[in-house]
Design a protein around this motif. Structure first.
Motif, PDB file in Angstrom:
ATOM      1  N   GLU A  22     -86.205  22.439  37.121  1.00 24.44           N
ATOM      2  CA  GLU A  22     -85.764  23.641  36.427  1.00 24.44           C
ATOM      3  C   GLU A  22     -84.629  23.270  35.474  1.00 24.44           C
ATOM      4  O   GLU A  22     -83.926  22.279  35.662  1.00 24.44           O
ATOM      5  CB  GLU A  22     -85.320  24.726  37.410  1.00 24.44           C
ATOM      6  CG  GLU A  22     -84.211  24.326  38.339  1.00 24.44           C
ATOM      7  CD  GLU A  22     -83.875  25.421  39.350  1.00 24.44           C
ATOM      8  OE1 GLU A  22     -82.762  25.383  39.891  1.00 24.44           O
ATOM      9  OE2 GLU A  22     -84.715  26.316  39.590  1.00 24.44           O
ATOM     10  N   TYR A  23     -84.488  24.065  34.426  1.00 23.93           N
ATOM     11  CA  TYR A  23     -83.440  23.872  33.404  1.00 23.93           C
ATOM     12  C   TYR A  23     -83.420  22.433  32.880  1.00 23.93           C
ATOM     13  O   TYR A  23     -82.390  21.749  32.908  1.00 23.93           O
ATOM     14  CB  TYR A  23     -82.061  24.264  33.961  1.00 23.93           C
ATOM     15  CG  TYR A  23     -82.020  25.683  34.447  1.00 23.93           C
ATOM     16  CD1 TYR A  23     -82.062  26.742  33.527  1.00 23.93           C
ATOM     17  CD2 TYR A  23     -81.990  25.990  35.805  1.00 23.93           C
ATOM     18  CE1 TYR A  23     -82.061  28.057  33.965  1.00 23.93           C
ATOM     19  CE2 TYR A  23     -81.988  27.302  36.247  1.00 23.93           C
ATOM     20  CZ  TYR A  23     -82.019  28.332  35.320  1.00 23.93           C
ATOM     21  OH  TYR A  23     -82.028  29.632  35.747  1.00 23.93           O
ATOM     22  N   CYS A  24     -84.559  21.975  32.402  1.00 22.29           N
ATOM     23  CA  CYS A  24     -84.633  20.632  31.853  1.00 22.29           C
ATOM     24  C   CYS A  24     -85.812  20.550  30.881  1.00 22.29           C
ATOM     25  O   CYS A  24     -86.624  21.467  30.795  1.00 22.29           O
ATOM     26  CB  CYS A  24     -84.785  19.582  32.952  1.00 22.29           C
ATOM     27  SG  CYS A  24     -86.352  19.663  33.824  1.00 22.29           S
ATOM     28  N   SER A  37     -81.740  16.514  31.531  1.00 23.08           N
ATOM     29  CA  SER A  37     -80.939  17.637  32.016  1.00 23.08           C
ATOM     30  C   SER A  37     -79.509  17.494  31.507  1.00 23.08           C
ATOM     31  O   SER A  37     -79.050  16.396  31.193  1.00 23.08           O
ATOM     32  CB  SER A  37     -80.956  17.690  33.550  1.00 23.08           C
ATOM     33  OG  SER A  37     -80.403  16.517  34.101  1.00 23.08           O
ATOM     34  N   GLY A  61     -86.478  27.819  32.906  1.00 26.82           N
ATOM     35  CA  GLY A  61     -85.742  27.077  31.886  1.00 26.82           C
ATOM     36  C   GLY A  61     -86.272  25.696  31.594  1.00 26.82           C
ATOM     37  O   GLY A  61     -85.509  24.801  31.231  1.00 26.82           O
ATOM     38  N   THR A  62     -87.589  25.485  31.739  1.00 29.65           N
ATOM     39  CA  THR A  62     -88.163  24.168  31.488  1.00 29.65           C
ATOM     40  C   THR A  62     -89.059  24.173  30.257  1.00 29.65           C
ATOM     41  O   THR A  62     -89.593  25.205  29.862  1.00 29.65           O
ATOM     42  CB  THR A  62     -89.001  23.678  32.687  1.00 29.65           C
ATOM     43  OG1 THR A  62     -89.969  24.670  33.021  1.00 29.65           O
ATOM     44  CG2 THR A  62     -88.134  23.391  33.889  1.00 29.65           C
TER      45      THR A  62
END
Length: 319
Positions: A22-24, A37, A61-62
């Protein structure tokens, strides 16, 4: 750059990794698949060993590049977009899987599956064998796993032995898939109650949208199991719609059938144990993945699906 032969060096049934990110941003760089990241305003790259990975879950968030998808497809890694914590974002009940487009997968398993699938009686018998295999796997894991025994999950417990004996008899006598689904639901509820008692989580109720830790961990662990099941079926070339139990109207129903082989044995007890210990999602996920590897969950799934495919074939055609 790794070539196609290198990427297929590890059989899917022997692969060790499932990734949830996530988030990456997932990308290809210098012949490798990496994720980027941001940590304390610094960008960091981390390698994904795609030749030893079964599936990749992309959460909140990917993003992923076309070049990375090409390499993942080459290595036979399934990719799914999901919600936060590996629980679903789309359709509310299934991950949207992107499957590699290999035209060189084996054909004998889908042909064997089709030999029985259109026969209601044979489909029911296959569903029964899956359910019996599921019970036997719980007994095997809960007999062997020392950590589970320390937490009170011991297959030799007289209460569990009565449950296993009763459900095995009921499965054998089930007259249709609807009855089998009812038996499965009732048995799982009894396991939830048993697990809640062992972990002092009184008053537990299974709610897929609940915010308590035990329910969150059950959702999370089940979706990891779905990733293994989807990988198994893709490798063997069997479409997800040819379910034996969860219904012909659900496009991904066979994924649920196959995931059920391991969920109660490996996900259910640890969801309650980790909730009792108030672990984080990351700690729970690490525990689940360790269990999958230690108890050879993917191997077990492959064996059961291959045996089901060959069960009704003439002896001279069985490999």
């Amino acid at each position: 750059m790794e070539n196609l032969t290198d990427l297929k060096a590890i059989l899917h049934s022997k692969r060790a990794n499932i990734y949830y990110l996530e988030y990456c941003r997932v990308m290809q760089k210098d012949g490798r698949v990496l994720y980027l990241s941001e940590v304390k305003k610094e960008y960091q790259y981390w390698n994904i060993p795609i030749a030893n990975t079964t599936c990749l879950l992309l959460g909140t968030g990917t993003s992923i590049t076309q070049a990375a998808m090409r390499m993942l497809a080459q290595a036979g890694v399934l990719v799914g977009f999901c919600g936060g914590g590996a629980t679903p974002l789309f359709m509310a009940n299934e991950i949207e899987w992107f499957t590699p487009q290999s035209e060189y997968r084996p054909t004998e398993y889908i042909q064997g599956w089709m030999q029985f699938w259109f026969d209601d009686a044979k489909r029911l018998e296959t569903a029964k064998r899956f359910q019996i295999a599921r019970i036997e796997f719980i007994q095997k894991v809960w007999t062997k796993d020392r950590e589970l025994k320390l937490e009170g999950f011991d297959a030799k417990d007289p209460e569990l032995e009565r449950m296993f004996s009763s459900i095995s008899t009921s499965i054998a006598n089930a007259y249709n898939v609807g009855k089998l689904l009812q038996l499965e639901a009732d048995f799982t509820k009894r396991l939830y109650k048993y697990a809640a008692q062992k972990t002092n989580l009184s008053g537990f109720t299974r709610e897929h949208k609940s915010a308590d830790l035990a329910n969150d961990f059950l959702n999370h662990g089940n979706y990891l199991a779905y990733g293994l099941a989807a990988t198994t079926l893709w490798v063997l070339g069997i479409p997800h719609g040819f379910a034996v139990m969860h219904g012909k109207t659900r496009r991904g129903a066979l994924v649920f059938d196959v995931a059920d082989l391991i969920k109660d044995a490996l996900v259910l007890p640890w969801a309650f144990i980790c909730a009792k210990e108030k672990m984080s999602e990351k700690e729970f996920r690490s525990q689940c993945l360790q269990n999958f590897v230690e108890h050879k969950a993917l191997d077990f799934m492959f064996t059961q699906v291959k045996e089901a495919s060959a069960y009704y074939l003439p002896k001279d055609k069985k490999s």
